[in-house]
Design a protein around this motif. Sequence first.
Motif, PDB file in Angstrom:
ATOM      1  N   ILE A  52       4.888  83.810  78.791  1.00 55.83           N
ATOM      2  CA  ILE A  52       4.499  82.564  79.048  1.00 55.83           C
ATOM      3  C   ILE A  52       2.825  82.686  79.044  1.00 55.83           C
ATOM      4  N   ALA A  53       2.241  81.669  78.188  1.00 60.14           N
ATOM      5  CA  ALA A  53       0.880  81.485  78.122  1.00 60.14           C
ATOM      6  C   ALA A  53      -0.003  82.842  78.127  1.00 60.14           C
ATOM      7  N   ASP A  54      -0.841  82.843  79.125  1.00 63.46           N
ATOM      8  CA  ASP A  54      -1.698  83.844  79.339  1.00 63.46           C
ATOM      9  C   ASP A  54      -1.101  85.122  79.999  1.00 63.46           C
ATOM     10  N   ARG A  55       0.163  85.278  80.181  1.00 61.37           N
ATOM     11  CA  ARG A  55       1.185  86.582  80.466  1.00 61.37           C
ATOM     12  C   ARG A  55       0.858  86.627  82.210  1.00 61.37           C
ATOM     13  N   LEU A  56       0.238  85.953  82.703  1.00 60.79           N
ATOM     14  CA  LEU A  56       0.224  86.112  84.327  1.00 60.79           C
ATOM     15  C   LEU A  56       1.672  86.090  84.759  1.00 60.79           C
ATOM     16  N   THR A  98       0.834  74.804  91.931  1.00 59.59           N
ATOM     17  CA  THR A  98      -0.029  75.942  91.713  1.00 59.59           C
ATOM     18  C   THR A  98      -0.138  75.790  90.253  1.00 59.59           C
ATOM     19  N   PRO A  99      -1.092  76.315  89.643  1.00 60.84           N
ATOM     20  CA  PRO A  99      -1.358  76.184  87.963  1.00 60.84           C
ATOM     21  C   PRO A  99      -0.623  77.275  87.091  1.00 60.84           C
ATOM     22  N   HIS A 100       0.620  77.399  87.772  1.00 60.22           N
ATOM     23  CA  HIS A 100       1.418  78.373  86.915  1.00 60.22           C
ATOM     24  C   HIS A 100       2.932  77.818  86.558  1.00 60.22           C
ATOM     25  N   PHE A 101       3.132  76.633  86.373  1.00 62.68           N
ATOM     26  CA  PHE A 101       4.507  76.132  86.087  1.00 62.68           C
ATOM     27  C   PHE A 101       4.487  75.180  84.942  1.00 62.68           C
ATOM     28  N   ALA A 102       5.628  75.140  84.213  1.00 63.87           N
ATOM     29  CA  ALA A 102       5.820  74.158  82.939  1.00 63.87           C
ATOM     30  C   ALA A 102       7.105  73.689  83.032  1.00 63.87           C
ATOM     31  N   LEU A 103       7.187  72.394  82.903  1.00 63.63           N
ATOM     32  CA  LEU A 103       8.416  71.648  82.763  1.00 63.63           C
ATOM     33  C   LEU A 103       8.505  70.953  81.574  1.00 63.63           C
TER      34      LEU A 103
END
Length: 128
Positions: A52-56, A98-103
Amino acid sequence: MPHLTVEYSANLDGRADLARLCDALLATLIETGLFEVGAVRVRALRSEVYAIADRLPENAFVDLNLRIGKGRSDDEKKRTGEALFACATRMLSPLFETPHFALSLEIREIDADLSWKKNAIHPRLRGQ
């Protein structure tokens, strides 16, 4: 139809109640009045492997994919999508802190000529 698939990243285990989400989404679909109760399905699929995204490692997702048969107006489909998205947003609201979730949500219409079904639930619910 409709069949709603809830695909989610495995790192949501313990952070989101997916069973409760499925129950709420089922109720939302039924409340639209557009679908026969015996046809509604909601299932959650845990995605073990993802990037996902920047792989965090704390990045997570829920993707809703609603498959429906043809025959509903654009307005009915839009209202259904808005109701489902609002329900999921409400149920998953802590994840947005948090800035780590996508729906995400997508509605797809099924071509009746390319869809086969056999349902023993309908007669029971129809009282036949």
